[in-house]
Design a protein around this motif. Structure first.
Motif, PDB file in Angstrom:
ATOM      1  N   HIS A 121       0.842  -1.186   0.000  1.00  0.00           N
ATOM      2  CA  HIS A 121       0.000   0.000   0.000  1.00  0.00           C
ATOM      3  C   HIS A 121       0.878   1.238   0.000  1.00  0.00           C
ATOM      4  CE1 HIS A 121       0.550  -0.860   4.402  1.00  0.00           C
ATOM      5  NE2 HIS A 121       0.897   0.416   4.377  1.00  0.00           N
ATOM      6  N   PRO A 173      -4.956   1.749  -0.552  1.00  0.00           N
ATOM      7  CA  PRO A 173      -4.767   0.334  -0.890  1.00  0.00           C
ATOM      8  C   PRO A 173      -3.974   0.190  -2.186  1.00  0.00           C
ATOM      9  CG  PRO A 173      -7.056   0.800  -0.322  1.00  0.00           C
ATOM     10  CD  PRO A 173      -6.367   2.123  -0.445  1.00  0.00           C
ATOM     11  N   GLU A 174      -3.359  -0.977  -2.353  1.00  0.00           N
ATOM     12  CA  GLU A 174      -2.568  -1.240  -3.546  1.00  0.00           C
ATOM     13  C   GLU A 174      -3.401  -0.997  -4.803  1.00  0.00           C
ATOM     14  OE1 GLU A 174       0.398  -4.740  -5.271  1.00  0.00           O
ATOM     15  OE2 GLU A 174      -1.093  -5.200  -3.734  1.00  0.00           O
TER      16      GLU A 174
END
Length: 360
Positions: free
Chosen positions: A307, A325-326
């Motif tokens: 992240h 978030p990624e």
């Protein structure tokens, strides 16, 4: 093994303490359950080692009692308490072999030689020193010597408790992970009561069933890693647990709204009117361009792999961190922070307050 009770316990290193700040340990009333693995977690100087040394008998408390089960051991010597303690730096007998170092506590108690040999082999396998058993401890690296200290602490099966005072300080990072895993396996196998002192939240949260967070001589919360993360009872817990820690912003609270620098923040319930703090973890902060959120200025973005951490400041220069978030993009021109109500906690005088004004 033993249940350990701290009854009205307090300690000062001064002969005649007068002020609250004179006490290294403020009053503690806690029960450490038999067979559980605990971590004492906090910053340097918070009282962790003082408390551990009182439990072990190396230090007599200024006030209160220590009980092992129903037995008052406050005045008992360390040897009478039947505990094993592993210190921050390795303590080994350099002229002895690794085998004899590990066997020493068992030989001291007159255990059967066959049992000693079997137990030493088991522990050597756990700490990865089977090939060095017949080597002298002199000349071994610091981390190898500390593995011997850990092994010697674990070799006895009949102890009331195993106490660890920052035992992995000299161990390399990869070996730290292995030894924590081995300590957890030992605990699952033999069920010893374990107390592990550390300032490293990763060590504490991966090792212990329950973590006792200490701040300024007090245990401010005991809980599972999940409880400490999801419901910090004190602002120090919110700040200390998590990477980055909880965002904490001064606020005026009333009803279902808090005002931070005059900007409204919706709350998950109703509160009495008071001045306190809004706490929200970065996982519950959403960044937007425009809108009604708290005005912020993004200062940098850190990519940590799974992240990204967005570092920002509010109008007063206070840090406001958010986690992306990624794969999630940072909105272009992001200048507002929106707090998800389910992730918001309210604090008064450092302690969490539940909705409707009841103490959390």
């Amino acid at each position: 093994m033993a249940r350990i009770t701290l009854d009205n316990l307090a300690h000062s290193y001064l002969d005649a303490p007068k002020r609250e700040d004179d006490w290294a340990l403020k009053q503690l009333d806690h029960v450490w359950e038999d067979g559980m693995a605990y971590a004492l977690l906090g910053a340097s100087g918070c009282g962790k080692s003082t408390l551990l040394n009182i439990i072990s008998g190396l230090l007599r408390p200024s006030r209160g009692r220590i009980l092992f089960g129903d037995r008052d051991v406050t005045e008992a010597e360390t040897a009478e308490r039947n505990i094993a303690q592993v210190f921050q730096f390795p303590v080994v007998y350099d002229t002895m072999s690794v085998r004899d170092n590990l066997a020493f506590p068992l030989k001291n108690r007159g255990n059967d030689p066959a049992y000693i040999a079997r137990r030493v082999d088991e522990i050597a396998r756990m700490i990865g020193m089977e090939a060095e058993l017949d080597r002298k401890a002199r000349g071994l690296t610091a981390d190898a010597k500390q593995k011997i200290s850990l092994g010697r602490g674990m070799v006895r099966e009949d102890v009331n408790a195993l106490l660890f005072d920052e035992p992995l300080t000299v161990i390399d990072p990869h070996m730290k992970w292995e030894l924590r895993t081995q300590l957890k396996e030992l605990h699952r196998t033999f069920g010893h009561t374990m107390i592990y002192v550390t300032h490293d939240q990763t060590e504490a949260l991966t090792f212990a069933d329950r973590v006792a967070v200490m701040h300024d001589g007090r245990v401010v919360q005991i809980g599972t890693p999940e409880e400490l993360f999801e419901a910090p009872e004190h602002t120090f817990v919110g700040y200390f647990i998590g990477s980055p820690g909880m965002n904490l912003l001064p606020a005026s609270v009333a009803g279902q709204e808090a005002r931070v620098d005059g900007h409204a923040v919706a709350l998950p319930g109703g509160y009495d009117a008071f001045d306190g703090e809004v706490g929200v973890r970065p996982e519950f902060v959403r960044l937007e361009a425009g809108g009604t959120g708290l005005p912020v200025r993004v200062t940098r973005v850190e990519d940590v792999g799974r992240h990204r951490i967005v570092r920002a400041e509010d109008g007063g220069g206070r840090p406001v961190n958010a986690i992306l978030p990624e794969g999630a993009p940072l909105p272009e021109g992001a200048d507002r922070a929106v707090f998800e109500p389910r992730g918001i906690h309210i604090y008064r005088d450092g302690w969490r307050v539940a909705p409707d004004g009841a103490a959390a």
